[in-house]
Motif scaffolding. Structure first.
Motif, PDB file in Angstrom:
ATOM      1  N   ALA A 123       0.880  -1.217   0.206  1.00 13.66           N
ATOM      2  CA  ALA A 123      -0.043  -0.023  -0.066  1.00 13.66           C
ATOM      3  C   ALA A 123       0.899   1.200  -0.002  1.00 13.66           C
ATOM      4  CB  ALA A 123      -1.047   0.109   1.217  1.00 13.66           C
ATOM      5  N   CYS A 124       0.406   2.342   0.711  1.00 14.42           N
ATOM      6  CA  CYS A 124       1.108   3.610   0.724  1.00 14.42           C
ATOM      7  C   CYS A 124       2.490   3.465   1.489  1.00 14.42           C
ATOM      8  CB  CYS A 124       0.055   4.584   1.201  1.00 14.42           C
ATOM      9  SG  CYS A 124      -1.045   5.108  -0.009  1.00 14.42           S
ATOM     10  N   ALA A 125       2.800   2.536   2.107  1.00 13.22           N
ATOM     11  CA  ALA A 125       4.114   2.180   2.716  1.00 13.22           C
ATOM     12  C   ALA A 125       5.137   1.521   1.769  1.00 13.22           C
ATOM     13  CB  ALA A 125       3.979   1.485   4.090  1.00 13.22           C
ATOM     14  N   GLY A 126       4.794   1.428   0.524  1.00 12.46           N
ATOM     15  CA  GLY A 126       5.707   0.906  -0.400  1.00 12.46           C
ATOM     16  C   GLY A 126       7.232   1.012  -0.471  1.00 12.46           C
ATOM     17  N   THR A 204       2.459  -3.838  11.272  1.00 14.91           N
ATOM     18  CA  THR A 204       1.236  -3.939  10.562  1.00 14.91           C
ATOM     19  C   THR A 204       0.058  -4.033  11.800  1.00 14.91           C
ATOM     20  OG1 THR A 204       1.870  -4.437   8.520  1.00 14.91           O
ATOM     21  CG2 THR A 204      -0.274  -5.135   8.748  1.00 14.91           C
ATOM     22  N   ALA A 205      -1.099  -3.694  11.746  1.00 14.92           N
ATOM     23  CA  ALA A 205      -2.246  -3.814  12.460  1.00 14.92           C
ATOM     24  C   ALA A 205      -3.566  -4.236  11.924  1.00 14.92           C
ATOM     25  CB  ALA A 205      -2.556  -2.758  13.473  1.00 14.92           C
ATOM     26  N   CYS A 212      -9.748   0.802   4.651  1.00 15.84           N
ATOM     27  CA  CYS A 212      -9.077   1.478   3.549  1.00 15.84           C
ATOM     28  C   CYS A 212      -8.766   0.300   2.458  1.00 15.84           C
ATOM     29  CB  CYS A 212      -8.044   2.357   3.794  1.00 15.84           C
ATOM     30  SG  CYS A 212      -7.338   3.458   2.383  1.00 15.84           S
ATOM     31  N   LEU A 213      -9.692   0.144   1.379  1.00 13.50           N
ATOM     32  CA  LEU A 213      -9.384  -0.867   0.593  1.00 13.50           C
ATOM     33  C   LEU A 213      -9.460  -0.381  -0.834  1.00 13.50           C
ATOM     34  CD1 LEU A 213     -12.072  -3.185   2.267  1.00 13.50           C
ATOM     35  CD2 LEU A 213      -9.506  -3.290   2.442  1.00 13.50           C
ATOM     36  N   GLY A 214      -8.615  -0.879  -1.775  1.00 16.43           N
ATOM     37  CA  GLY A 214      -8.779  -0.381  -3.190  1.00 16.43           C
ATOM     38  C   GLY A 214      -8.941  -1.783  -4.074  1.00 16.43           C
ATOM     39  N   MET A 215      -9.876  -1.540  -4.848  1.00 19.43           N
ATOM     40  CA  MET A 215     -10.339  -2.714  -5.583  1.00 19.43           C
ATOM     41  C   MET A 215     -11.155  -2.194  -6.836  1.00 19.43           C
ATOM     42  SD  MET A 215     -13.656  -3.549  -2.966  1.00 19.43           S
ATOM     43  CE  MET A 215     -12.808  -3.686  -1.647  1.00 19.43           C
ATOM     44  N   GLY A 334      -4.004  -1.484   5.399  1.00 19.91           N
ATOM     45  CA  GLY A 334      -3.176  -2.448   6.013  1.00 19.91           C
ATOM     46  C   GLY A 334      -3.467  -3.228   7.346  1.00 19.91           C
ATOM     47  N   VAL A 335      -3.512  -2.247   8.196  1.00 19.71           N
ATOM     48  CA  VAL A 335      -2.913  -0.836   8.282  1.00 19.71           C
ATOM     49  C   VAL A 335      -1.421  -0.865   8.900  1.00 19.71           C
ATOM     50  CG1 VAL A 335      -2.750   1.325   9.707  1.00 19.71           C
ATOM     51  CG2 VAL A 335      -5.032   0.486   8.777  1.00 19.71           C
TER      52      VAL A 335
END
Length: 349
Positions: A123-126, A204-205, A212-215, A334-335
């Motif tokens: 995700a945004c922590a890539g 990660t929790a 927050c889900l991308g799909m 993820g989070v």
């Protein structure tokens, strides 16, 4: 055990500017709040979609990688590893999982045949995750140097949101804050404490993963991001960072004050939420937060590249003095939370 450092940095931002006012004016229903005031995003960059100058994830990543190499002491052939961390993986009008972006970038940049290359997605922590892995590879002695790169053509979720939002509050509103970009860093072995990644830790929790889900869109053939901002941006989620870093510092026998950070860079997810996050951190750590560096007003949330777009921008404006100690704090679906501590002396733009 060796430490690593940021040796060079590159970025690419498309030329097209789209304001929040423009996006909101296209909605079928006016939001029940001032989106620009709440998020702090005045404008963001959109990739070029014209046939003659089409910009996709790969082109954004390649442009950033070339910019990074242009100010590095290394050539592509000197790199031992290339890690691509894009969420979006578009080339032309298609999304690619194979062949890997990292492998293709390595070939097109002129890396050696034996250069290690792989993609990862967090995700945004890539890019932060790619930095974490490359830092560990350098510390272990497995490699000497490498590149972490990402190209994010992520504004299709904003285009979907514009078409689909019909309520005054919708889970797709966060999609209207994103912008396209590319960023890259070369990381090598540190030679002294004045130029060094001191530590990086991620956690990660998964209990928050549904927020927050991308799909694929539930209404059309577009791609969508569904974010419950009310539950995402609250104290229990923000404590993921402070609890993790607090425990880490306690194990080291240090305090936040002892660390002596000059600046803090948060993930660029909202100008309204970050002061609240800093207030919680000041309470938990018992010490004021350092000045916050951000670019959210002019670039929005650039997803995986956000911390490095901030770093590149502030270095280009000479706002970070040599020898400054910077704390980077990720926040991702993820989070994912965590922290990165680095002192920067030779990094220039």
């Amino acid at each position: 055990m060796s430490h690593s450092r940021f040796e060079s940095i590159g970025a690419y931002l498309p030329s097209k500017r789209v304001t929040t006012e423009e996006l909101v004016s296209q909605l079928k229903e006016t939001p029940g709040f001032d989106l620009e005031k709440i998020t702090g995003v005045k404008e963001r960059r959109f990739r070029d979609t014209t046939p003659e100058n089409h910009e996709d994830s790969y082109i954004l990543a390649m442009n950033a990688a070339q910019d990074c190499l242009s100010r590095s002491q290394y050539a592509a052939a000197d790199l031992d590893v290339i890690i691509s961390t894009s969420i979006t993986r578009s080339r032309g009008t298609k999304m690619y999982m194979q062949p890997s972006f990292a492998g293709t970038l390595a070939r097109d940049l002129g890396a050696r045949a034996d250069t290690i290359s792989f993609d990862l997605s967090n995700a945004c922590a890539g890019m932060m995750t790619g930095t974490y892995i490359l830092d560990r590879m350098i510390r272990s002695g497995a490699v000497k140097r490498g590149m972490v790169v990402s190209g994010e053509a992520i504004t299709p979720i904003a285009e979907t949101a514009v078409e689909e939002i019909t309520e005054k509050y919708d889970l797709q509103f966060a999609s209207l804050t994103v912008g396209d970009s590319g960023a890259a860093v070369i990381i090598d072995e540190a030679v002294d404490d004045n130029d060094k990644i001191h530590y990086i830790e991620l956690t990660t929790a998964s209990e928050f993963s549904h927020l927050c889900l991308g799909m694929p869109s539930e209404k059309s053939q577009g791609v969508s991001l569904y974010t419950d901002n009310r539950k995402m941006h609250n104290e229990s989620r923000f404590l993921l960072w402070t609890d993790t870093q607090g425990n880490f510092m306690a194990d080291r026998g240090t305090t936040f004050e002892d660390e002596g950070f000059d600046y803090i860079i948060h993930h660029q997810f909202g100008a309204g939420a970050i002061p609240f996050m800093n207030a919680i951190a000041a309470r938990e750590f018992g010490h004021p937060m350092p000045p916050d560096l951000n670019v959210i007003e002019k670039y929005g949330n650039t997803s995986t590249t956000s911390h490095f777009i901030v770093l590149h921008d502030q270095l280009s404006q000479q706002n970070i003095a040599s020898g400054s100690k910077v704390l980077m704090v990720p926040a991702a679906s993820g989070v994912v939370g965590g922290f990165l501590s680095t002192t920067i002396s030779s990094l220039k733009v």
